[in-house]
Design a protein around this motif. Structure first.
Motif, PDB file in Angstrom:
ATOM      1  N   GLN A 216      12.000  25.635  51.584  1.00  0.00           N
ATOM      2  CA  GLN A 216      13.002  26.243  50.704  1.00  0.00           C
ATOM      3  C   GLN A 216      14.432  25.794  51.021  1.00  0.00           C
ATOM      4  O   GLN A 216      15.378  26.197  50.341  1.00  0.00           O
ATOM      5  CB  GLN A 216      12.952  27.772  50.824  1.00  0.00           C
ATOM      6  N   VAL A 217      14.596  25.036  52.089  1.00  0.00           N
ATOM      7  CA  VAL A 217      15.951  24.651  52.507  1.00  0.00           C
ATOM      8  C   VAL A 217      16.513  23.623  51.520  1.00  0.00           C
ATOM      9  O   VAL A 217      15.874  22.593  51.263  1.00  0.00           O
ATOM     10  CB  VAL A 217      15.935  24.082  53.940  1.00  0.00           C
ATOM     11  N   PRO A 218      17.700  23.878  50.972  1.00  0.00           N
ATOM     12  CA  PRO A 218      18.252  22.948  49.983  1.00  0.00           C
ATOM     13  C   PRO A 218      18.734  21.650  50.626  1.00  0.00           C
ATOM     14  O   PRO A 218      19.033  21.599  51.828  1.00  0.00           O
ATOM     15  CB  PRO A 218      19.427  23.737  49.387  1.00  0.00           C
ATOM     16  N   ALA A 219      18.830  20.615  49.810  1.00  0.00           N
ATOM     17  CA  ALA A 219      19.282  19.312  50.297  1.00  0.00           C
ATOM     18  C   ALA A 219      20.729  19.368  50.783  1.00  0.00           C
ATOM     19  O   ALA A 219      21.175  18.462  51.486  1.00  0.00           O
ATOM     20  CB  ALA A 219      19.137  18.271  49.191  1.00  0.00           C
ATOM     21  N   ARG A 220      21.433  20.426  50.436  1.00  0.00           N
ATOM     22  CA  ARG A 220      22.813  20.602  50.908  1.00  0.00           C
ATOM     23  C   ARG A 220      22.887  20.670  52.439  1.00  0.00           C
ATOM     24  O   ARG A 220      23.915  20.359  53.031  1.00  0.00           O
ATOM     25  CB  ARG A 220      23.368  21.902  50.292  1.00  0.00           C
ATOM     26  N   VAL A 221      21.784  21.074  53.068  1.00  0.00           N
ATOM     27  CA  VAL A 221      21.713  21.150  54.539  1.00  0.00           C
ATOM     28  C   VAL A 221      21.372  19.764  55.078  1.00  0.00           C
ATOM     29  O   VAL A 221      20.368  19.166  54.693  1.00  0.00           O
ATOM     30  CB  VAL A 221      20.645  22.172  54.984  1.00  0.00           C
ATOM     31  N   SER A 222      22.214  19.253  55.979  1.00  0.00           N
ATOM     32  CA  SER A 222      21.950  17.918  56.533  1.00  0.00           C
ATOM     33  C   SER A 222      20.766  17.925  57.488  1.00  0.00           C
ATOM     34  O   SER A 222      19.941  17.013  57.485  1.00  0.00           O
ATOM     35  CB  SER A 222      23.193  17.395  57.266  1.00  0.00           C
ATOM     36  N   LEU A 223      20.701  18.946  58.340  1.00  0.00           N
ATOM     37  CA  LEU A 223      19.641  18.980  59.343  1.00  0.00           C
ATOM     38  C   LEU A 223      19.271  20.431  59.645  1.00  0.00           C
ATOM     39  O   LEU A 223      20.133  21.272  59.871  1.00  0.00           O
ATOM     40  CB  LEU A 223      20.103  18.294  60.639  1.00  0.00           C
ATOM     41  N   THR A 224      17.964  20.690  59.647  1.00  0.00           N
ATOM     42  CA  THR A 224      17.425  21.992  60.056  1.00  0.00           C
ATOM     43  C   THR A 224      16.828  21.846  61.445  1.00  0.00           C
ATOM     44  O   THR A 224      16.087  20.892  61.709  1.00  0.00           O
ATOM     45  CB  THR A 224      16.335  22.459  59.070  1.00  0.00           C
ATOM     46  N   LEU A 225      17.142  22.786  62.334  1.00  0.00           N
ATOM     47  CA  LEU A 225      16.572  22.797  63.681  1.00  0.00           C
ATOM     48  C   LEU A 225      15.659  24.011  63.794  1.00  0.00           C
ATOM     49  O   LEU A 225      16.077  25.136  63.491  1.00  0.00           O
ATOM     50  CB  LEU A 225      17.679  22.881  64.735  1.00  0.00           C
ATOM     51  N   ALA A 226      14.416  23.786  64.228  1.00  0.00           N
ATOM     52  CA  ALA A 226      13.426  24.868  64.298  1.00  0.00           C
ATOM     53  C   ALA A 226      12.678  24.835  65.626  1.00  0.00           C
ATOM     54  O   ALA A 226      12.649  23.817  66.322  1.00  0.00           O
ATOM     55  CB  ALA A 226      12.422  24.737  63.145  1.00  0.00           C
ATOM     56  N   GLY A 227      12.071  25.971  65.959  1.00  0.00           N
ATOM     57  CA  GLY A 227      11.246  26.083  67.166  1.00  0.00           C
ATOM     58  C   GLY A 227       9.922  26.730  66.795  1.00  0.00           C
ATOM     59  O   GLY A 227       9.285  26.366  65.828  1.00  0.00           O
TER      60      GLY A 227
END
Ligand code: FE2
Length: 297
Positions: A216-227
């Motif tokens: 669901q993260v939009p392309a507006r976000v450059s990078l998502t960090l997850a654990g």
């Protein structure tokens, strides 16, 4: 087509090692409690300016407890991160956790205080994970506040790094409340509300605990960090792991994932869930180097 492939032989060898005495010692003692690596990613994802060089150290899923991840382990994490000289440190949640094998908790004020020795110009920011909500959320939040560690919950902050700006955003946990049924949870996450706070064109770095929200993260976000996934916690190449804690299984298990031009890095984290075993995914600090650098940099 050969009946026994090289891959199936490796899989069988890995599974056999895991159940042997030496494999059990490795998976239950050496890999989870002694190893701590640094995994480095260098990238300039879409929307991130070439000249915005930012070094981010990522801590995830420490799951502090006795005897598996004691306070001394947190001190080692802090020392390892400081050697990297990051601009920014983020913690992706699951600060502590309990299970039937845990002998004692480490008081949250003690592990939170240990992070005070972290050194980074932009400081330490964190989100909460599912175990933080399930086991001890009030005390954990108080300890983080007391140690002046900024907890982000559906918030976005515009940060300045060497005269250039970027948004750091963090969302609430997606599995915060168990509803009583198998696999039924209500989340505290508000991705649209968080993105609504992004009011300039500056690039966005997004912190999430569980990677599943990436769809669901939009392309507006450059990078998502997850654990959250611990890389599966036990990983033998070619051996399907049905216990990966993601609705997408192997797709979001670990590493740098690129889908439709959107980027996510999933950390393998440090601690353990359910059982005190890790195999094939050694504990790690993730280092993310964003923006192109000159040779002299
Ligand atoms: Fe988690």
């Amino acid at each position: 087509m050969p009946l026994v492939t090289r891959r199936s032989l490796l899989t069988a060898a890995g599974a056999g090692f895991l159940v042997s005495a030496s494999g059990g010692a490795y998976a239950g003692l050496i890999e989870p409690t002694m190893l701590l690596g640094v995994t480095t990613y260098e990238l300039t994802p879409p929307g991130w300016p070439d000249d915005l060089a930012l070094d981010v150290a990522v801590i995830a899923d420490v799951h502090v407890n006795e005897p598996y991840v004691p306070l001394a382990r947190v001190t080692r994490i802090v020392e390892t991160v400081n050697r990297l000289k990051p601009d920014l440190v983020v913690h992706l949640g699951d600060h502590e956790a309990t299970n039937r094998f845990v002998r004692a908790r480490v008081p949250p004020r003690e592990w939170a205080a240990a992070y005070a020795d972290l050194s980074a110009p932009l400081g330490l920011w964190t989100i909460l994970g599912n175990h933080d909500w399930w086991h001890n959320s009030r005390e954990i939040r108080q300890a983080l506040d007391g140690a002046r560690i900024r907890v982000m919950e559906n918030e976005a902050e515009l940060l300045d790094h060497a005269g250039k700006r970027f948004w750091l955003a963090g969302i609430g946990d997606q599995l915060a409340h168990w509803l009583g049924g198998r696999g039924t949870f209500a989340g505290e996450d508000d991705l649209p509300g968080t993105m609504a706070q992004v009011t300039t064109d500056d690039p966005v770095l997004l912190l999430v605990h569980e990677p599943d929200i990436f769809t669901q993260v939009p392309a507006r976000v450059s990078l998502t960090l997850a654990g959250h996934t611990h890389g599966g916690q036990v990983h033998i190449p070619g051996f399907p792991n049905p216990w990966i804690p993601s609705g997408y299984g192997e797709r979001f298990r670990y590493g740098h994932i690129v889908e439709e031009g959107r980027h996510m890095i999933v950390s393998g984290g440090i601690g353990m869930s359910i059982i005190p075993v890790r195999f094939g995914v050694p504990p790690e600090i993730v280092r993310v180097r964003l923006g192109r650098r000159t040779l002299a940099a």
